[in-house]
Design a protein around this motif. Sequence first.
Motif, PDB file in Angstrom:
ATOM      1  N   PHE A 412       1.727  23.802   1.602  1.00 61.50           N
ATOM      2  CA  PHE A 412       0.679  22.766   2.111  1.00 61.50           C
ATOM      3  C   PHE A 412      -0.163  22.034   1.165  1.00 61.50           C
ATOM      4  CE2 PHE A 412      -3.158  21.910   4.830  1.00 61.50           C
ATOM      5  CZ  PHE A 412      -2.480  21.636   6.001  1.00 61.50           C
ATOM      6  N   GLY A 413       0.437  22.071   0.012  1.00 53.09           N
ATOM      7  CA  GLY A 413      -0.332  21.159  -1.119  1.00 53.09           C
ATOM      8  C   GLY A 413      -0.362  19.865  -0.707  1.00 53.09           C
ATOM      9  N   ASP A 414      -1.727  19.409  -0.498  1.00 50.26           N
ATOM     10  CA  ASP A 414      -2.243  18.034  -0.322  1.00 50.26           C
ATOM     11  C   ASP A 414      -3.648  18.046  -0.500  1.00 50.26           C
ATOM     12  OD1 ASP A 414      -3.075  15.548   1.142  1.00 50.26           O
ATOM     13  OD2 ASP A 414      -0.956  15.080   1.137  1.00 50.26           O
ATOM     14  N   VAL A 415      -4.083  17.269  -1.167  1.00 49.14           N
ATOM     15  CA  VAL A 415      -5.673  17.030  -1.514  1.00 49.14           C
ATOM     16  C   VAL A 415      -6.501  16.765  -0.226  1.00 49.14           C
ATOM     17  CG1 VAL A 415      -7.754  15.968  -2.827  1.00 49.14           C
ATOM     18  CG2 VAL A 415      -5.386  16.689  -3.931  1.00 49.14           C
ATOM     19  N   GLY A 416      -5.952  15.836   0.469  1.00 46.87           N
ATOM     20  CA  GLY A 416      -6.722  15.233   1.714  1.00 46.87           C
ATOM     21  C   GLY A 416      -6.633  16.339   2.888  1.00 46.87           C
ATOM     22  N   PHE A 473      -3.012  12.570   1.051  1.00 48.15           N
ATOM     23  CA  PHE A 473      -2.304  11.986   2.062  1.00 48.15           C
ATOM     24  C   PHE A 473      -1.011  11.339   1.651  1.00 48.15           C
ATOM     25  CE2 PHE A 473      -6.900  12.269   3.295  1.00 48.15           C
ATOM     26  CZ  PHE A 473      -6.913  12.981   4.418  1.00 48.15           C
ATOM     27  N   SER A 474      -0.269  11.966   1.072  1.00 52.62           N
ATOM     28  CA  SER A 474       0.954  11.386   0.494  1.00 52.62           C
ATOM     29  C   SER A 474       0.839  10.498  -0.642  1.00 52.62           C
ATOM     30  CB  SER A 474       1.863  10.875   1.674  1.00 52.62           C
ATOM     31  OG  SER A 474       1.394   9.548   2.047  1.00 52.62           O
ATOM     32  N   LYS A 475      -0.437   9.903  -0.865  1.00 49.75           N
ATOM     33  CA  LYS A 475      -0.392   8.912  -1.978  1.00 49.75           C
ATOM     34  C   LYS A 475      -0.912   9.452  -3.327  1.00 49.75           C
ATOM     35  CE  LYS A 475       0.470   5.542  -0.969  1.00 49.75           C
ATOM     36  NZ  LYS A 475       1.953   4.856  -0.612  1.00 49.75           N
ATOM     37  N   ALA A 476      -0.301   9.114  -4.488  1.00 46.65           N
ATOM     38  CA  ALA A 476      -0.825   9.568  -5.681  1.00 46.65           C
ATOM     39  C   ALA A 476      -2.189   9.049  -6.149  1.00 46.65           C
ATOM     40  CB  ALA A 476       0.458   9.205  -6.726  1.00 46.65           C
ATOM     41  N   GLU A 777       4.271  11.350   4.250  1.00 47.99           N
ATOM     42  CA  GLU A 777       4.606  10.267   3.812  1.00 47.99           C
ATOM     43  C   GLU A 777       5.098   9.161   4.946  1.00 47.99           C
ATOM     44  OE1 GLU A 777       7.618   7.811   0.649  1.00 47.99           O
ATOM     45  OE2 GLU A 777       7.307  10.179   0.441  1.00 47.99           O
ATOM     46  N   VAL A 778       5.715   9.749   5.887  1.00 48.04           N
ATOM     47  CA  VAL A 778       6.325   9.242   6.880  1.00 48.04           C
ATOM     48  C   VAL A 778       5.299   8.886   8.041  1.00 48.04           C
ATOM     49  CG1 VAL A 778       7.636   9.267   9.274  1.00 48.04           C
ATOM     50  CG2 VAL A 778       8.673  10.029   7.142  1.00 48.04           C
ATOM     51  N   LEU A 779       4.217   9.475   7.956  1.00 50.06           N
ATOM     52  CA  LEU A 779       2.994   9.075   8.761  1.00 50.06           C
ATOM     53  C   LEU A 779       2.203   8.069   8.198  1.00 50.06           C
ATOM     54  CD1 LEU A 779       1.743  10.216  11.374  1.00 50.06           C
ATOM     55  CD2 LEU A 779       0.397  11.585  10.064  1.00 50.06           C
ATOM     56  N   TRP A 780       2.382   7.993   6.937  1.00 48.21           N
ATOM     57  CA  TRP A 780       1.536   6.864   6.256  1.00 48.21           C
ATOM     58  C   TRP A 780       2.286   5.679   6.440  1.00 48.21           C
ATOM     59  CZ3 TRP A 780      -3.328   6.449   3.865  1.00 48.21           C
ATOM     60  CH2 TRP A 780      -3.412   5.163   3.224  1.00 48.21           C
ATOM     61  N   PHE A 806      -3.736   7.463  13.156  1.00 49.74           N
ATOM     62  CA  PHE A 806      -3.371   8.345  11.962  1.00 49.74           C
ATOM     63  C   PHE A 806      -4.169   9.386  11.969  1.00 49.74           C
ATOM     64  CE2 PHE A 806      -4.353   9.005   7.602  1.00 49.74           C
ATOM     65  CZ  PHE A 806      -3.185   9.226   7.025  1.00 49.74           C
ATOM     66  N   ALA A 807      -5.350   9.350  12.309  1.00 47.20           N
ATOM     67  CA  ALA A 807      -6.397  10.769  12.205  1.00 47.20           C
ATOM     68  C   ALA A 807      -5.718  11.661  13.182  1.00 47.20           C
ATOM     69  CB  ALA A 807      -7.711  10.250  12.277  1.00 47.20           C
ATOM     70  N   VAL A 808      -5.471  11.181  14.318  1.00 43.40           N
ATOM     71  CA  VAL A 808      -5.048  12.202  15.544  1.00 43.40           C
ATOM     72  C   VAL A 808      -3.817  12.841  15.209  1.00 43.40           C
ATOM     73  CG1 VAL A 808      -4.258  12.508  17.920  1.00 43.40           C
ATOM     74  CG2 VAL A 808      -6.454  10.955  17.405  1.00 43.40           C
ATOM     75  N   LEU A 809      -2.705  12.179  14.789  1.00 44.08           N
ATOM     76  CA  LEU A 809      -1.734  12.615  14.309  1.00 44.08           C
ATOM     77  C   LEU A 809      -1.674  13.592  12.814  1.00 44.08           C
ATOM     78  CD1 LEU A 809       0.661   9.401  14.774  1.00 44.08           C
ATOM     79  CD2 LEU A 809       0.353  11.533  16.328  1.00 44.08           C
ATOM     80  N   THR A 810      -2.526  13.113  12.249  1.00 43.09           N
ATOM     81  CA  THR A 810      -2.779  13.803  11.052  1.00 43.09           C
ATOM     82  C   THR A 810      -3.217  15.207  11.429  1.00 43.09           C
ATOM     83  OG1 THR A 810      -3.044  11.974   9.615  1.00 43.09           O
ATOM     84  CG2 THR A 810      -4.127  14.072   8.787  1.00 43.09           C
ATOM     85  N   VAL A 811      -4.100  15.401  12.163  1.00 41.65           N
ATOM     86  CA  VAL A 811      -4.875  16.862  12.602  1.00 41.65           C
ATOM     87  C   VAL A 811      -3.894  17.640  13.416  1.00 41.65           C
ATOM     88  CG1 VAL A 811      -6.579  17.631  13.821  1.00 41.65           C
ATOM     89  CG2 VAL A 811      -7.315  15.664  12.470  1.00 41.65           C
TER      90      VAL A 811
END
Length: 857
Positions: A412-416, A473-476, A777-780, A806-811
């Motif tokens: 699940f590694g992602d900072v955001g 959120f898929s960005k470096a 990455e696809v969602l972004w 974007f927020a709703v789909l992310t959650v």
Amino acid sequence: MGSLFRSEEVCLAQLFLQSASAYSCISELGERGLLEFRDLNPKVSPFQRRFVGEVRRCEEMEKTFTFLQQELRGAGRAPGPCPESPRAPAAREALRVQEQSEQLAQELREVTRNRASLRGRLRDLRQYLHVLREGQRFTSLPAPLGSPPRPRALSDREPIIDPSLHQHLERKINFVAGVIHPWRVTAFERLLWRACRGYLVASFVEMPEPMDDPATGESITWVIFLISYWGEQIGQKIRKISDCFHCQVYPYPESEASRTDTITGLHGQIQDLSVVLEETEQYLAQVLDKVALVLPTWRMQVQKMKAIYLILNQCSFDVTEKCLIAEVWCPVRDLTQVQDALRQGSYQSGSSVECFVQRVPTSESPPTLIRTNKFTAGFQSIVDAYGVASYQEVNPAPYAIITFPFIFAIMFGDVGHGLLMFLFALWMVLYEDSPRLRQGTNEIWLMFFEGRYLILLMGAFSVYTGFIYNECFSKATAIFPSAWSVATMANHSSWSSEYLATHPSLTLDPNVTGVFRGPYPFGIDPIWSLATNHLNFLNSFKMKMSVVLGIVHMGFGVVLGVFNHLHFKQRHRLVLEFLPEMIFLLALFGYLVFLIFYKWIKFSAADSRVAPSILIHFIDMFLFTSNAENLPLYLGQVPVQMVLVVLALASVPVLLLGTPLYQWCRQRAPRTVRLGPWGAPWGLPGGLTAGAVLVQPVATGEQEPLLEGQEAGNSVNATKEDVESGGHSPDAKHLDFAEIFMHQAIHTIEYCLGCVSNTASYLRLWALSLAHAQLSEVLWTMVMRNGFVGLSYVGGVVLVPVFAAFAVLTVAILLVMEGLSAFLHALRLHWVEFQNKFYVGAGYKLCPFAFAPDTWE
């Protein structure tokens, strides 16, 4: 908190309770929650036990309390929480509670009945008043303005009224008035017309104010009807039809003066009834206030009282019937508290004889007790869902506190995303004492709340692995300067404007001096997010990382089995099981980890193109061959690999036959065994060592039973000699060699095949990490990036709904669905790949008799 690494030492004990103080002692033990009672009367029906009368009395009081609670809910009130935990009532206080509760219930029934009667009478009077008012409008209705005047006779000889109507005018006009439900009006009117053939005049009008329906209690607008008719037979038909439609019919005075007098009288009665009803409501409110004040305390007291008598029904009387004997499982460290509780109970009851506890040897496996707190409870519940730990075996929960969130975070590694999960769990932790959060009715919410500390660590570890992967959120993110220099590569290459125009992708050669300046300080270099071979690089990294972590995790599980062997005095398992298992695991898969690290260290960017394939070397290792096209990693690699495979294969028969042959040899040489705690010999937890024979003195005297109604097979000591000798039979116990061999064969096959399948199973870490990164990455790309297309004011307006989507789909997708998927896979890796290396999970929990639900927290 107690020992979290291994379950506590639990012993079997007997409580000797004096009859007069037994109730107080059990009450004190229930307040402290120390013991699990065993039923000494399993063959006695619940209706034939000694304290069945007291239990029935408690149930009768509970029925009364249920009635009182229903009355409170009917009045729109709820009994408040009990301010403090009251103690179980004494016999005299219980009688007082029973009398007062029955008196309150009887008083409440009478007041409620009177209120319902007054309400019904007041409703009838108001309906009657509305009927008379509306009836006056019908019967004294003046001619409407503008109506044509009645035509006069054409001549003096022509009669004004048709002679055929004289007989009808001589008849008296009667009225039927009442109210009807609005749903029945249409059918009622149609049936009146058909049955009376039109010899009536019916008028219908809605009542000005709604009133309650006595049948359903709903507020509805009744319909008033007034029917005028000629003839007694028609009147009888109308009354019968009205009864069939459940109409409320009221007497309708004939003269105007009588109706006026009746209306005046109804006004006076309504005022009087309203005053009486108001006083009744006030008195009922006072009774309900009293009930709401005392009901929570009474209910808790009676529940404790009933629980005490149910425990007393599990006890057995001695032959003199002056002493109750109870059999309990008790933590050894709490024996002094148990004795103190018995002493306190004897003092409260005023008994001159103190009750006491006596430890009893037994060969049964005691229940498992692992004390937890609010932090460790969530991790322990994960382990218990697989199976409760066997008595005093190694508990995986303290290690899962670190390994479970870490394995989850790898997928699940992602900072955001990890930060959002961490903040959500942190909010639950900070407000964990809020009753609003604790007393929720949603099962899913309660599950989240109970695992708040687990979610907190999963979020924190996900932030850490997100920094390792360099993904937010898929960005470096460029925390440190990149170790790759594009300017140096441009200076040392022939990149012209025409070359750059025709080549959208450029290659950075690490062999050029100054292009690659060493490893990135922490995590993955952000320049890889711009590379076209970004996915290939991450796949190689995450796949090897998954294999390394999986083998380390499994090896740690095998090492934990050593502590079980040492604790249960099974030292032969160190040589016959642990050693072959470690040789098999390390010779094959430990060697694979060595190859991965060795290749990383030996080959640099300069000679990476000639680096051999580890996968081909690993396949050739099992085939005892070598591939000329795949160069060896080090000198003498093929012989070393052959030796390792031979060692791994040689460890299989040792693992298969070692323990059964050892047990068989010990079975052929009987010897005296030293008894461990609880009367069980050292060797097997809670049972006999294979092949061991107990040498016990055989009782020669008379065997006098201690408990009334006890049979020889019961667990509580049947004779005095059995109690003194540890409760074991002098007969020898022999284990079946075929059963031992079959069990060991299953274990060997499962372990050897499991090492292969479990190693492959850890590749799910790579697969789910890749899936999570690609979904993010696809969602972004497909959602959020569209909000940055326009830089004008219109683009700013468009950005708002785009960010909301974007927020709703992310959650919904990345946090909830992906989080649940990663959680389930981490759960499987712990249950199947890790715990089956050392964890049996065949125990049962210690369930103490306690009034408080969180005794062991």
